[in-house]
Scaffold this motif. Sequence first.
Motif, short mmCIF file in Angstrom:
data_model
loop_
_atom_site.label_atom_id
_atom_site.label_comp_id
_atom_site.label_asym_id
_atom_site.label_seq_id
_atom_site.Cartn_x
_atom_site.Cartn_y
_atom_site.Cartn_z
N THR A 38 -4.88 -8.03 4.49
CA THR A 38 -3.82 -7.45 3.67
C THR A 38 -3.02 -8.55 2.97
OG1 THR A 38 -3.64 -5.50 5.08
CG2 THR A 38 -1.73 -6.05 3.72
N ALA A 41 -4.93 -9.83 0.05
CA ALA A 41 -4.87 -8.89 -1.07
C ALA A 41 -3.53 -9.00 -1.79
CB ALA A 41 -5.10 -7.47 -0.56
N ARG A 42 -2.44 -9.17 -1.04
CA ARG A 42 -1.11 -9.31 -1.65
C ARG A 42 -1.04 -10.57 -2.50
NH1 ARG A 42 2.70 -7.86 3.60
NH2 ARG A 42 2.30 -5.59 3.61
N ALA A 45 -3.12 -10.03 -5.65
CA ALA A 45 -2.45 -9.09 -6.55
C ALA A 45 -1.28 -9.75 -7.26
CB ALA A 45 -1.98 -7.86 -5.77
N LEU A 51 -3.64 -4.26 -9.04
CA LEU A 51 -3.01 -3.45 -8.00
C LEU A 51 -3.44 -3.93 -6.62
CD1 LEU A 51 -3.37 0.15 -9.48
CD2 LEU A 51 -1.29 -1.23 -9.35
N GLU A 52 -2.47 -4.08 -5.72
CA GLU A 52 -2.78 -4.53 -4.37
C GLU A 52 -3.75 -3.58 -3.68
OE1 GLU A 52 -0.51 -4.99 -0.09
OE2 GLU A 52 0.62 -5.38 -1.93
N GLU A 53 -3.57 -2.26 -3.88
CA GLU A 53 -4.42 -1.28 -3.22
C GLU A 53 -5.88 -1.43 -3.67
OE1 GLU A 53 -1.67 -0.64 -4.86
OE2 GLU A 53 -0.26 0.04 -3.32
N ARG A 54 -6.07 -1.72 -4.94
CA ARG A 54 -7.43 -1.88 -5.46
C ARG A 54 -8.10 -3.10 -4.83
NH1 ARG A 54 -9.75 -4.80 -9.61
NH2 ARG A 54 -11.62 -3.87 -10.54
N GLU A 56 -7.28 -4.60 -1.94
CA GLU A 56 -7.49 -4.40 -0.51
C GLU A 56 -8.69 -3.48 -0.27
OE1 GLU A 56 -4.99 -3.91 3.59
OE2 GLU A 56 -3.98 -3.62 1.68
N ASP A 57 -8.88 -2.49 -1.12
CA ASP A 57 -10.06 -1.63 -1.00
C ASP A 57 -11.33 -2.43 -1.23
OD1 ASP A 57 -11.35 1.08 -0.88
OD2 ASP A 57 -11.92 0.53 -2.91
N SER A 60 -11.97 -4.53 1.85
CA SER A 60 -12.38 -3.74 3.02
C SER A 60 -13.85 -3.36 2.95
CB SER A 60 -11.51 -2.49 3.15
OG SER A 60 -11.77 -1.58 2.08
#
Length: 210
Positions: A38, A41-42, A45, A51-54, A56-57, A60
């Motif tokens: 995480t 990813a931060r 980003a 986007l951080e969510e993109r 991190e996905d 993963s």
Amino acid sequence: MTEPNWLVWARDIQAIAQTGLTYAQDPFDRERYETLRTLAARMMAAGSGELEERIEDLFSQQKGYATPKLEVRVGVFNAHGQILMVREVLDKNRWTVPGGWADTNYTPSQNAAKEVQEETGYTVHITKLAMALDRSTQNHQPPEPFSITKLFFIGEITGGHPTTSIETSAVQFFAQNALPPDLSLGRVLPSQLAKLFAHHANPTLPTEFD
């Protein structure tokens, strides 16, 4: 030009997290590696604006021991010494030499020949590995979240005819003094094209690496 520190650090942290999650059995250790993932990813980003969510996905989805990804590219030349290039659909139809990610169950040269046939319609015989380069040292744009090794081969046409694909919108030969200006710089650089011409002109040149 070197890559920004945030990218190098985030890439390292992601690799440590991915490898740790592959081997760690203790649930507390796994939680720590997930936290590291995480954090990576931060960082990426914040540096890239994605986007951080993109990110991190994307992270993963990576499994197993973290190693560089393998990309193959091919300098294919005709009887006039012109190089074969394609317009890459995924990069706004910019020009590059044919190639892509290496697939499993193929040798590097088989991957290279397969990419040429799929993207251009030509069958080729791979004659030489011209360059084995780490992408991060080459100033490709945009930067990539993962470490990538790029293999550049030289190939000779053995058959086929120019045919576009779902990946390419044009297939054309170019002389060295008339290369297209709108290159897909994430895939090939002017300096790499110059080296492909040099290796074609002089097959005895040693393979370049790093």
